[in-house]
Structures are given as structure tokens and as C-alpha cells.
Design an enzyme around this catalytic site. Structure first.
Site, short mmCIF file in Angstrom:
data_model
loop_
_atom_site.label_atom_id
_atom_site.label_comp_id
_atom_site.label_asym_id
_atom_site.label_seq_id
_atom_site.Cartn_x
_atom_site.Cartn_y
_atom_site.Cartn_z
N ASN A 7 5.36 15.20 17.22
CA ASN A 7 5.25 13.74 17.14
C ASN A 7 6.66 13.22 16.85
O ASN A 7 7.15 13.28 15.73
CB ASN A 7 4.29 13.39 16.00
CG ASN A 7 4.05 11.90 15.89
OD1 ASN A 7 4.75 11.10 16.51
ND2 ASN A 7 3.09 11.53 15.07
N ARG A 93 2.65 13.72 21.06
CA ARG A 93 1.99 12.43 20.85
C ARG A 93 2.86 11.32 21.45
O ARG A 93 4.05 11.26 21.19
CB ARG A 93 1.83 12.18 19.35
CG ARG A 93 1.23 10.84 19.11
CD ARG A 93 1.20 10.48 17.65
NE ARG A 93 0.73 9.12 17.55
CZ ARG A 93 1.07 8.29 16.57
NH1 ARG A 93 1.87 8.69 15.62
NH2 ARG A 93 0.61 7.07 16.54
N HIS A 182 -3.97 4.32 17.82
CA HIS A 182 -4.74 5.31 17.04
C HIS A 182 -5.87 5.93 17.86
O HIS A 182 -6.85 6.42 17.30
CB HIS A 182 -5.42 4.67 15.81
CG HIS A 182 -4.50 4.22 14.72
ND1 HIS A 182 -4.74 3.08 14.00
CD2 HIS A 182 -3.37 4.75 14.22
CE1 HIS A 182 -3.79 2.92 13.09
NE2 HIS A 182 -2.93 3.93 13.22
N GLY A 212 -1.02 1.90 8.93
CA GLY A 212 -1.50 1.10 10.05
C GLY A 212 -3.01 1.18 10.01
O GLY A 212 -3.56 2.20 9.58
N ARG A 241 1.93 -5.03 7.90
CA ARG A 241 1.74 -5.88 9.08
C ARG A 241 0.71 -6.98 8.81
O ARG A 241 -0.27 -6.74 8.11
CB ARG A 241 1.26 -5.05 10.27
CG ARG A 241 2.25 -4.00 10.70
CD ARG A 241 1.79 -3.34 12.01
NE ARG A 241 2.52 -2.11 12.23
CZ ARG A 241 1.95 -0.93 12.45
NH1 ARG A 241 0.64 -0.82 12.51
NH2 ARG A 241 2.69 0.13 12.64
N PHE A 284 -1.49 1.63 -0.87
CA PHE A 284 -2.82 1.23 -1.34
C PHE A 284 -3.09 1.70 -2.77
O PHE A 284 -3.82 1.04 -3.52
CB PHE A 284 -3.89 1.78 -0.39
CG PHE A 284 -5.12 0.91 -0.36
CD1 PHE A 284 -5.13 -0.28 0.34
CD2 PHE A 284 -6.28 1.27 -1.02
CE1 PHE A 284 -6.25 -1.10 0.37
CE2 PHE A 284 -7.41 0.48 -1.00
CZ PHE A 284 -7.39 -0.72 -0.29
N ARG A 285 -2.46 2.84 -3.15
CA ARG A 285 -2.67 3.32 -4.53
C ARG A 285 -2.03 2.35 -5.53
O ARG A 285 -2.59 2.08 -6.58
CB ARG A 285 -2.07 4.72 -4.70
CG ARG A 285 -2.90 5.78 -4.02
CD ARG A 285 -2.14 7.04 -3.81
NE ARG A 285 -1.13 6.86 -2.78
CZ ARG A 285 -0.58 7.85 -2.10
NH1 ARG A 285 -0.93 9.09 -2.33
NH2 ARG A 285 0.33 7.60 -1.17
N GLU A 334 -10.21 7.66 3.95
CA GLU A 334 -10.70 8.95 3.47
C GLU A 334 -10.70 9.03 1.95
O GLU A 334 -11.50 9.76 1.37
CB GLU A 334 -9.82 10.09 4.02
CG GLU A 334 -10.00 10.30 5.51
CD GLU A 334 -8.99 11.27 6.11
OE1 GLU A 334 -8.55 12.20 5.41
OE2 GLU A 334 -8.62 11.08 7.28
N GLU A 385 -5.74 14.24 14.21
CA GLU A 385 -5.14 13.89 15.49
C GLU A 385 -4.43 15.09 16.14
O GLU A 385 -4.47 15.26 17.34
CB GLU A 385 -4.12 12.76 15.28
CG GLU A 385 -4.79 11.44 15.01
CD GLU A 385 -3.86 10.41 14.41
OE1 GLU A 385 -3.52 10.53 13.22
OE2 GLU A 385 -3.47 9.47 15.14
P1 ADP Z 1 -0.11 6.51 8.23
O1 ADP Z 1 -0.63 5.27 8.89
O2 ADP Z 1 1.32 6.39 7.82
O3 ADP Z 1 -0.47 7.81 8.92
P2 ADP Z 1 -1.95 7.43 6.17
O4 ADP Z 1 -3.16 7.59 7.02
O5 ADP Z 1 -1.31 8.65 5.62
O6 ADP Z 1 -0.87 6.50 6.84
O7 ADP Z 1 -2.38 6.47 4.95
C1 ADP Z 1 -1.46 6.02 4.02
C2 ADP Z 1 -2.19 5.09 3.07
O8 ADP Z 1 -3.25 5.83 2.43
C3 ADP Z 1 -1.30 4.54 1.98
O9 ADP Z 1 -1.55 3.16 1.77
C4 ADP Z 1 -1.76 5.32 0.77
O10 ADP Z 1 -1.61 4.60 -0.42
C5 ADP Z 1 -3.23 5.52 1.06
N1 ADP Z 1 -3.74 6.65 0.26
C6 ADP Z 1 -3.38 7.95 0.32
N2 ADP Z 1 -4.02 8.66 -0.64
C7 ADP Z 1 -4.79 7.78 -1.32
C8 ADP Z 1 -5.70 7.87 -2.43
N3 ADP Z 1 -5.94 9.03 -3.03
N4 ADP Z 1 -6.31 6.75 -2.86
C9 ADP Z 1 -6.08 5.56 -2.25
N5 ADP Z 1 -5.25 5.40 -1.20
C10 ADP Z 1 -4.61 6.48 -0.74
#
Ligand code: ADP
Length: 400
Positions: A7, A93, A182, A212, A241, A284-285, A334, A385
Site C-alpha cells: 500500500n 492497493r 474503502h 476516514g 474531514r 477518537f480515543r 471495531e 483489506e
Molecule cells: P485509518 O482510517 O487510518 O485506517 P483506523 O481504521 O486505524 O484508521 O482507525 C483509527 C481510529 O480508530 C482513530 O480515531 C482511533 O482513535 C480509533 N481507535 C483505535 N482504537 C480505538 C479504541 N480502542 N477505542 C476507540 N477508538 C479507537
């Protein structure tokens, strides 16, 4: 049979080596800051569970990065293969496949020039992906390469879903329409959701929520609609975004603040979304921690995020005239069980009956979080993916 999945971004390159006998990943890693000062490689041997992060010799371009990756994969102590002969093919990708690619494709000169041509629609991504393919062809000339597009799964959308109501010539001459993104994740997750639901012909909404985020309506295995558009800026609110806004607001802000198109693009793609509303972070955390602490802007950003997703779920249930299951995936989908619960909590009219316990904690694997007799099922599904890219690469190289 081992497939190397690449990727390739403009200054980064993710890689993963997958053993197709059991579809297990045996090594993976990331090269960062390619062509910039202080490049880094992180690498994981998943068989021996060893992890390293190193600052390599200069990594001026993608060729040096891929060369370093191939050396690590064959390294006496860190490696997982004895020689590159063990790599059967390479899957890449690619973000934008335009209307040309309805499926993944075996690389030849024509395919690679189309990927480059589509750089017009994805200037940050397609040129880097094409470069990754060209470098691979140079370094391992006897191996086959396959390109797997983020857009191809969405090619089943009908014109009524993918057209924008601009003057028709903007579609004909500039190819402006919805392509989505995606797609590889939506394809994988919708297939697993259909298996969990027990019926291939089903109506599924996949919520891929990461930095995203995109929502896709999948009816009988085919995409009916998706929230991302010409670019990944459209749809729900994301980490940085905006998601959907009134296009006039864009023009108004540009005029009032004297911004160039490039500056406005940066504002909408990198400074908006959760970061734009909350302030300190797009993660998000951090947002969830802000909500816990009673931060008002964190609360607003969190509520906006959940509300937009809920609105798309309602719209897509209408678009499919019904709904069997919602699948959450991606880093947020997830892991942030509370967001899944808050999104689904007020969707009782659709027939969602959440299992209070399962929807209130983090759970491993692919699981259902609704009660056994819930009319509409809600699943948490781990996306993969890379596995999907490896599967397509395996399929297309065997067919050829
Ligand atoms: P990308 O779009 O870069 O592939 P990811 O699918 O890895 O992103 O998702 C990243 C997001 O997931 C971030 O906002 C991160 O804070 C959130 N995230 C990852 N682990 C957790 C968790 N345990 N609890 C809440 N949010 C999480």
C-alpha cells in the site's frame, strides 16, 4: 504460495506478506518519511512475534524503501523467507479505479497507464501507487503484479445513485461523479456479515469507521449506494474531514477568508471533522476521553459523529427498502463499542434490539451485539483489506 501486499503512499509504504495456504499474515510493517529526513521502518515478524523499528540508511525514494523491505523479509534473524523466490505475486492497493475498473486487474502497461491517468481524480494517492507498481516490476521483474481498487466494489451503483446534479458536461468531460472508497473493506465485511446472517441475498449496511469513515448499502452482494463521493471528503463527519456540507458554505468561507482552492481543500480535509469541532485531536480515543471529562465541544463532536451515521443508516435502509444487518468495522467501528451502541440505540423503529451486555463492552473477533430475536442484526466485524487484496492477487495470477 505467498503474496506480498503493498500500500504505497506519497511518503509512506505499508507492506504485508500473506501465506495463502491459511491466509495468515506472516510479516508486516511500514516505511515512513520516504524522501524526507529521518526515514523510519517498522517491521513485525508475526511467526516469531518480533518487532523492530529502525532508522535505515537514506530512503530517498520508493525503490530504496521496497529494497529495504525485501532485505528485511529475507534477513537471517528477522526474516520469514529464504529468498524472494518464495513470493509468488504482489498485490497493490490503489485508491482510484474510476469507471474503468469494475474488478481488480493484472498489471500490464495499459493498466498501469490508466492508474496514472486516474491520478487526476486522486492526485495524492494514484501516482504513489503506480510508482510502487513500477518499482516492484523493476526489482522483481519475473513476478506478476495485481492492482486492487478501493472503488471497484462500488461500480455496481446505478447512475441515479452516483450522479451529481451538476450540468451533464461536468460528468461527460470531467468525469465528476460518485466513486466511493474503502471498497475492499466494504466488500470483505459485507461478505462476512452475509455469512453471519446466514443468507447471501441480504440487505446490509456496512459502517467503516476509522480516521476516514464511509457507509455503504449492500443489497444481495452489490453496492446500491455509498457515502464517499468523487473523493473521500464526502459522507459522514470524519477525524479531520467535514463530510457532507452545503457546497455554498465552501464558496462563502473561501470568499470571506480569502482562501485559495488548495487552502480550502486543506481546511476541509485536514482541519475539520472531529478535530475541527473538538480542537485538540482527531483521535477518537481522545474524543471519548474529552466526553468523559465533560468537555462540551467533545460532546458536540461525538453527538454529531453518531447522528450523521444514524442519518445515513436511515437513508440506506430506505434506499434498499429494508435492512437485515448493520456491520461496524474500522478502528472506531471495531473498538468504540459505546459509539456502536449510541448509534444503534435510537434505531428501534428499524427493528434493532441491542443486547445490553454485548453492546456495552469491547469484544474480540466477529460478533453479534443484538439479541437473538432482533429483527435487524448488528455485528462488529474486523476488517481485513490486505487479505482481500491477497485473495484477488491469488485469483488473477492463477487465472492468467
Ligand atoms: P485509518 O482510517 O487510518 O485506517 P483506523 O481504521 O486505524 O484508521 O482507525 C483509527 C481510529 O480508530 C482513530 O480515531 C482511533 O482513535 C480509533 N481507535 C483505535 N482504537 C480505538 C479504541 N480502542 N477505542 C476507540 N477508538 C479507537
Amino acid at each position: 504460495m505467498k503474496i506480498l501486499v503493498i500500500n504505497s503512499g506519497s511518503s509512506s509504504l505499508k507492506f504485508e506478506l500473506i501465506d495463502m495456504t491459511n491466509e495468515k499474515s506472516i510479516a508486516k510493517g511500514l516505511c515512513e518519511r520516504i524522501g524526507i529526513a529521518n526515514p523510519m521502518i517498522s517491521y513485525k515478524n508475526l511467526i516469531k512475534d518480533i518487532k523492530i523499528t529502525e532508522q535505515p540508511e537514506p530512503m530517498d525514494d520508493h525503490k530504496m524503501a521496497i529494497d529495504a523491505v525485501l532485505k528485511l523479509l529475507q534477513d537471517d534473524s528477522m526474516g520469514v523467507i529464504k529468498s524472494v523466490d518464495e513470493i509468488d505475486a504482489i498485490g497493490h492497493r490503489v485508491v482510484q479505479g474510476g469507471a474503468y475498473f469494475k474488478d481488480s486487474a493484472l498489471v500490464d502497461e495499459k493498466v498501469i497507464s490508466l492508474v496514472e491517468e486516474l491520478g487526476e481524480l486522486a492526485p495524492l494517492h494514484n501516482p504513489a501507487a503506480a510508482m510502487g507498481v513500477r518499482v516492484m516490476m523493476e526489482l522483481l521483474p519475473d513476478k506478476k503484479n495485481v492492482v486492487v481498487f478501493d472503488t471497484s466494489f462500488h461500480q455496481t451503483m446505478e447512475p441515479k445513485a452516483y450522479m451529481y446534479a451538476f450540468p451533464y458536461e461536468d460528468y461527460e468531460e470531467l468525469k465528476v461523479r460518485k466513486y466511493g472508497a474503502h471498497g475492499t473493506s466494504h466488500r470483505y465485511v459485507s461478505e462476512i456479515a452475509a455469512q453471519m446472517f446466514g443468507k447471501k441475498d441480504s440487505k446490509i449496511i456496512v459502517c467503516h469507521l476509522g480516521n476516514g469513515a464511509s457507509i455503504t448499502a449492500v443489497k444481495n452482494g452489490k453496492v446500491v449506494d455509498t457515502s464517499m463521493g468523487l473523493t473521500p471528503l464526502a459522507g459522514v463527519m470524519m477525524g479531520t474531514r467535514t463530510g457532507d456540507v452545503d457546497p455554498s458554505a465552501v464558496v462563502y468561507i473561501m470568499e470571506k477568508r480569502g482562501l485559495t482552492p488548495k487552502e480550502m481543500n486543506t481546511r476541509m480535509n485536514k482541519q475539520s471533522g472531529i478535530k475541527g469541532i473538538f480542537g485538540p485531536s482527531s483521535d477518537f480515543r481522545d474524543l471519548a476521553a474529552g466526553v468523559e471529562e465533560g468537555n462540551e465541544k467533545a460532546k458536540l463532536a461525538y453527538e454529531m459523529f453518531c447522528y450523521k451515521i444514524k442519518s445515513y443508516i436511515g437513508a440506506y435502509a430506505a434506499a434498499m427498502n429494508g435492512l437485515d444487518a448493520i456491520a461496524f468495522t474500522g478502528g472506531i467501528g471495531e473498538n468504540a463499542f459505546y459509539a456502536r451502541r449510541d448509534i444503534c440505540r435510537d434505531l428501534t423503529y428499524l427493528g434493532i434490539d441491542l443486547d445490553e451486555e454485548k453492546s456495552s463492552k469491547w469484544l474480540p473477533g466477529n460478533v453479534e451485539i443484538t439479541k437473538e430475536n432482533s429483527k435487524v442484526k448488528v455485528y462488529k466485524i474486523e476488517t481485513a483489506e490486505e487479505i482481500m487484496i491477497a485473495r484477488d492477487t491469488y485469483r488473477l495470477t492463477r487465472e492468467s
